[in-house]
Design an enzyme around this catalytic site. Structure first.
Site, PDB file in Angstrom:
ATOM      1  N   GLY A  81      12.325  -8.311  16.256  1.00 60.96           N
ATOM      2  CA  GLY A  81      12.169  -6.872  16.452  1.00 60.96           C
ATOM      3  C   GLY A  81      12.750  -6.128  15.258  1.00 60.96           C
ATOM      4  N   ARG A 119       0.847  -1.208   0.000  1.00 63.64           N
ATOM      5  CA  ARG A 119       0.000   0.000   0.000  1.00 63.64           C
ATOM      6  C   ARG A 119       0.880   1.255   0.000  1.00 63.64           C
ATOM      7  NH1 ARG A 119      -2.317  -1.747   5.571  1.00 63.64           N
ATOM      8  NH2 ARG A 119      -0.228  -2.651   5.551  1.00 63.64           N
ATOM      9  N   LYS A 154      13.712 -22.250  11.057  1.00 60.51           N
ATOM     10  CA  LYS A 154      15.069 -21.829  11.458  1.00 60.51           C
ATOM     11  C   LYS A 154      15.962 -23.050  11.668  1.00 60.51           C
ATOM     12  CE  LYS A 154      13.252 -17.602  13.531  1.00 60.51           C
ATOM     13  NZ  LYS A 154      12.613 -17.038  14.729  1.00 60.51           N
TER      14      LYS A 154
HETATM   15  P1  NDP Z   1       5.624  -6.847   8.035  1.00 60.45           P
HETATM   16  O1  NDP Z   1       4.345  -7.538   7.841  1.00 60.45           O
HETATM   17  O2  NDP Z   1       5.755  -5.860   9.121  1.00 60.45           O
HETATM   18  O3  NDP Z   1       5.990  -6.073   6.663  1.00 60.45           O
HETATM   19  C1  NDP Z   1       5.797  -6.647   5.412  1.00 60.45           C
HETATM   20  C2  NDP Z   1       6.059  -5.615   4.336  1.00 60.45           C
HETATM   21  O4  NDP Z   1       5.920  -6.226   3.065  1.00 60.45           O
HETATM   22  C3  NDP Z   1       5.107  -4.429   4.358  1.00 60.45           C
HETATM   23  O5  NDP Z   1       5.806  -3.247   4.093  1.00 60.45           O
HETATM   24  C4  NDP Z   1       4.125  -4.745   3.205  1.00 60.45           C
HETATM   25  O6  NDP Z   1       3.616  -3.583   2.583  1.00 60.45           O
HETATM   26  C5  NDP Z   1       5.023  -5.466   2.261  1.00 60.45           C
HETATM   27  N1  NDP Z   1       4.289  -6.386   1.391  1.00 60.45           N
HETATM   28  C6  NDP Z   1       3.470  -7.400   1.742  1.00 60.45           C
HETATM   29  N2  NDP Z   1       3.013  -8.039   0.662  1.00 60.45           N
HETATM   30  C7  NDP Z   1       3.543  -7.402  -0.409  1.00 60.45           C
HETATM   31  C8  NDP Z   1       3.418  -7.585  -1.814  1.00 60.45           C
HETATM   32  N3  NDP Z   1       2.681  -8.524  -2.343  1.00 60.45           N
HETATM   33  N4  NDP Z   1       4.114  -6.736  -2.620  1.00 60.45           N
HETATM   34  C9  NDP Z   1       4.886  -5.747  -2.106  1.00 60.45           C
HETATM   35  N5  NDP Z   1       5.038  -5.535  -0.781  1.00 60.45           N
HETATM   36  C10 NDP Z   1       4.360  -6.358   0.053  1.00 60.45           C
HETATM   37  O7  NDP Z   1       6.762  -7.981   8.120  1.00 60.45           O
HETATM   38  P2  NDP Z   1       8.100  -7.953   8.979  1.00 60.45           P
HETATM   39  O8  NDP Z   1       8.857  -6.716   8.686  1.00 60.45           O
HETATM   40  O9  NDP Z   1       7.806  -8.295  10.375  1.00 60.45           O
HETATM   41  O10 NDP Z   1       8.872  -9.252   8.387  1.00 60.45           O
HETATM   42  C11 NDP Z   1       9.495  -9.205   7.127  1.00 60.45           C
HETATM   43  C12 NDP Z   1      10.368 -10.444   6.968  1.00 60.45           C
HETATM   44  O11 NDP Z   1      11.363 -10.464   7.974  1.00 60.45           O
HETATM   45  C13 NDP Z   1       9.620 -11.777   7.065  1.00 60.45           C
HETATM   46  O12 NDP Z   1      10.222 -12.700   6.206  1.00 60.45           O
HETATM   47  C14 NDP Z   1       9.886 -12.185   8.513  1.00 60.45           C
HETATM   48  O13 NDP Z   1       9.815 -13.581   8.710  1.00 60.45           O
HETATM   49  C15 NDP Z   1      11.312 -11.705   8.678  1.00 60.45           C
HETATM   50  N6  NDP Z   1      11.694 -11.462  10.063  1.00 60.45           N
HETATM   51  C16 NDP Z   1      10.949 -10.639  10.842  1.00 60.45           C
HETATM   52  C17 NDP Z   1      11.317 -10.412  12.157  1.00 60.45           C
HETATM   53  C18 NDP Z   1      10.548  -9.503  13.024  1.00 60.45           C
HETATM   54  O14 NDP Z   1      10.925  -9.345  14.196  1.00 60.45           O
HETATM   55  N7  NDP Z   1       9.486  -8.850  12.533  1.00 60.45           N
HETATM   56  C19 NDP Z   1      12.510 -11.067  12.712  1.00 60.45           C
HETATM   57  C20 NDP Z   1      13.249 -11.869  11.794  1.00 60.45           C
HETATM   58  C21 NDP Z   1      12.835 -12.060  10.509  1.00 60.45           C
HETATM   59  P3  NDP Z   1       2.728  -2.474   3.358  1.00 60.45           P
HETATM   60  O15 NDP Z   1       3.701  -1.741   4.254  1.00 60.45           O
HETATM   61  O16 NDP Z   1       2.172  -1.633   2.311  1.00 60.45           O
HETATM   62  O17 NDP Z   1       1.729  -3.270   4.149  1.00 60.45           O
HETATM   63  N1  HSE Z   2       7.981 -14.682  15.671  1.00 57.84           N
HETATM   64  C1  HSE Z   2       9.405 -14.817  15.749  1.00 57.84           C
HETATM   65  C2  HSE Z   2       9.796 -15.003  17.210  1.00 57.84           C
HETATM   66  C3  HSE Z   2      10.046 -13.582  15.128  1.00 57.84           C
HETATM   67  O1  HSE Z   2       8.950 -14.943  18.107  1.00 57.84           O
HETATM   68  O2  HSE Z   2      10.969 -15.263  17.476  1.00 57.84           O
HETATM   69  C4  HSE Z   2      11.441 -13.797  14.675  1.00 57.84           C
HETATM   70  O3  HSE Z   2      11.573 -14.735  13.673  1.00 57.84           O
END
Ligand code: NDP
Ligand code: HSE
Length: 437
Positions: free
Chosen positions: A305, A43, A203
């Site tokens: 995080g 978005r 993992k």
């Molecule tokens: P979020 O859900 O917070 O963010 C996802 C992002 O991807 C958003 O910006 C969203 O857009 C965008 N998005 C989703 N679908 C699409 C699409 N079809 N096309 C383009 N953009 C898209 O995820 P996280 O940041 O939490 O996680 C991201 C990755 O990092 C995942 O693989 C997760 O497993 C990994 N990860 C996350 C951790 C965490 O602590 N959160 C820790 C370690 C790994 P919009 O902003 O417009 O919604």
């Molecule tokens: N959901 C995951 C956790 C985020 O609790 O550790 C990091 O991969």
């Protein structure tokens, strides 16, 4: 050095912030300025607060962004299998380096990415995919490459570690501890991936692949979550001088024909309070590595995080950007060992079994006979009046048995037969024991 950022959520927005605040240092470390060429999101109009970035950079066309000639590095922090896999395969085949935090994709089909990286002559880095900020994959992939790793035992899911730590500290049940984790923002609205062990299993597959130079996918990992862990289990653990953790365990072994194998599993287990992993509380992660020459190593820190995960992403970005400037790329996937994955039934473990039995002559002998029939050796037996108190519940006794190491199938069959005995009123708790208790 121009970078396409796919995703700008929890992790992506912190990547943007770090790129902004550390711009001068990153340029000095890389030897060229690092610029964002575009940011693909779902978005474009979403309110992103005070994110220090030009709104004109946002696009809903990730493929168009990846294909641009001025993009050198693709950073994927969207998540999920598709369309992320197609985007990254496209980028890698086109010779663009990829940094991703996507553990689900790497564990499901890492081969597609590694093959595309080899085809395109590009880097594929994914430090953030396991244990967030903790430098762990680089040590496995580089520093320990001269050694032989025998076992990796880790707490790699922060949400479940928070829940189990809370159950241990306060005596709360699973549901209550999960509510607290949700209130504090650790658990997601749908906590299934965490509490059922899917996140940890992904993992575990990545860790096992790197540690043992073989390909392990999420489907190869035996997985049990923490939803069945009870207050009684935690009390049993405490009585043994242990606590309960959701562990990922990847270990070498040999099959009946003497061939080397690997077993990879995720399940709750009792570990002694003296084990380094027992003191890993709250939502922290830690991974304990046992290597032939290095001995025991422990990696500890924040596993999730936005900012901690972005730290790992940026570390990878610096590495791949430097490689590109040098006209090189890192060694590709090391999967030469090609080890067979042993089924869970053959994994060697120990059980702690708590029984409510009829208190009369011959009961202990009958119970011991079940263990003997399955070739399971008993390490310790403790008997007391049922209910714990001196008066007990009259006719019953509590029996707590801890076994020596045995194949999981033999231990499970022992428990099944015990459940069928009429002298066993109930099997109050069954938990695996790891870490030498
Ligand atoms: P979020 O859900 O917070 O963010 C996802 C992002 O991807 C958003 O910006 C969203 O857009 C965008 N998005 C989703 N679908 C699409 C699409 N079809 N096309 C383009 N953009 C898209 O995820 P996280 O940041 O939490 O996680 C991201 C990755 O990092 C995942 O693989 C997760 O497993 C990994 N990860 C996350 C951790 C965490 O602590 N959160 C820790 C370690 C790994 P919009 O902003 O417009 O919604
Ligand atoms: N959901 C995951 C956790 C985020 O609790 O550790 C990091 O991969």
């Amino acid at each position: 050095m121009r970078l396409a950022l796919l995703g700008c959520g929890t992790v992506g927005s912190e990547v943007v912030r770090l790129l902004h605040t550390q711009a001068a240092d990153l340029a000095a470390r890389i030897g060229a300025p690092l610029e964002i060429a575009g940011i693909a999101v779902r978005r474009v109009g979403r309110d992103r607060g005070d994110l220090p970035v030009d709104p004109a950079l946002f696009t809903t066309d990730p493929l168009g962004l990846i294909k641009r000639d001025d993009v050198d590095v693709v950073v994927e922090v969207v998540g999920g299998i598709e369309p992320a896999r197609s985007w990254l395969v496209e980028a890698l085949r086109a010779g663009k380096s990829v940094v991703t935090a996507n553990k689900a994709l790497l564990a499901e089909d890492g081969a597609a990415l590694h093959d595309a990286a080899a085809e395109g002559g590009a880097d594929l880095y994914y430090e953030a995919s396991v244990a967030g900020a903790i430098p762990l994959l680089r040590p496995l992939r580089e520093s320990l490459h001269g050694d032989r790793i025998n076992r990796v035992t880790g707490i790699v899911n922060g949400t479940t570690n928070f829940i189990l730590s809370a159950m241990d500290a306060t005596g709360a049940g699973f549901a209550e501890a999960l509510d607290e984790a949700t209130e504090l923002g650790y658990a997601e609205a749908d906590p299934t991936a965490d509490v059922e062990g899917f996140d940890a299993a992904a993992k575990a597959a990545i860790l096992a692949s790197l540690a043992f130079h073989t390909r392990v996918t999420a489907a190869d990992v035996h997985r049990e979550g923490i939803t069945e862990v009870t207050v009684a289990d935690m009390a049993s653990a405490k009585a043994m001088g242990c606590t309960i953790k959701l562990l990922c365990i990847a270990a070498r072994g040999t099959d009946a024909a003497g061939r080397e194998t690997v077993s990879v599993r995720v399940h709750p287990a009792m570990i002694p309070l003296t084990h380094p992993l027992a003191s890993v509380g709250d939502a922290f992660n830690a991974v304990f590595v046992e290597a032939e020459a290095a001995g025991q190593l422990m990696f500890y820190g924040r596993g999730a995080g936005g900012a901690p995960t972005a730290s790992a992403v940026l570390g990878d970005v610096v590495a791949v950007a430097r490689n590109r400037l040098a006209g090189a790329y890192a060694a590709s996937e090391s999967a030469y060992a090609d080890l067979a994955v042993r089924p869970m039934g053959e994994a060697l473990t120990r059980y702690h079994i708590s029984l409510d039995v009829v208190d009369r002559p011959g009961v202990l002998q009958a119970v011991a006979g079940v263990f003997a029939r399955h070739d399971v050796s008993i390490a310790t037996v403790r008997q007391g009046p049922a209910g714990g108190g001196p008066a007990g519940r009259g006719e019953d006794a509590d029996l707590v048995i801890v076994t020596h190491v045995a194949p999981d199938a033999a231990l499970a069959a022992t428990v099944r037969e015990l459940r069928g005995l009429d002298i066993v009123r109930s099997v109050a708790s069954v938990l695996r024991v790891e870490g030498g208790a």
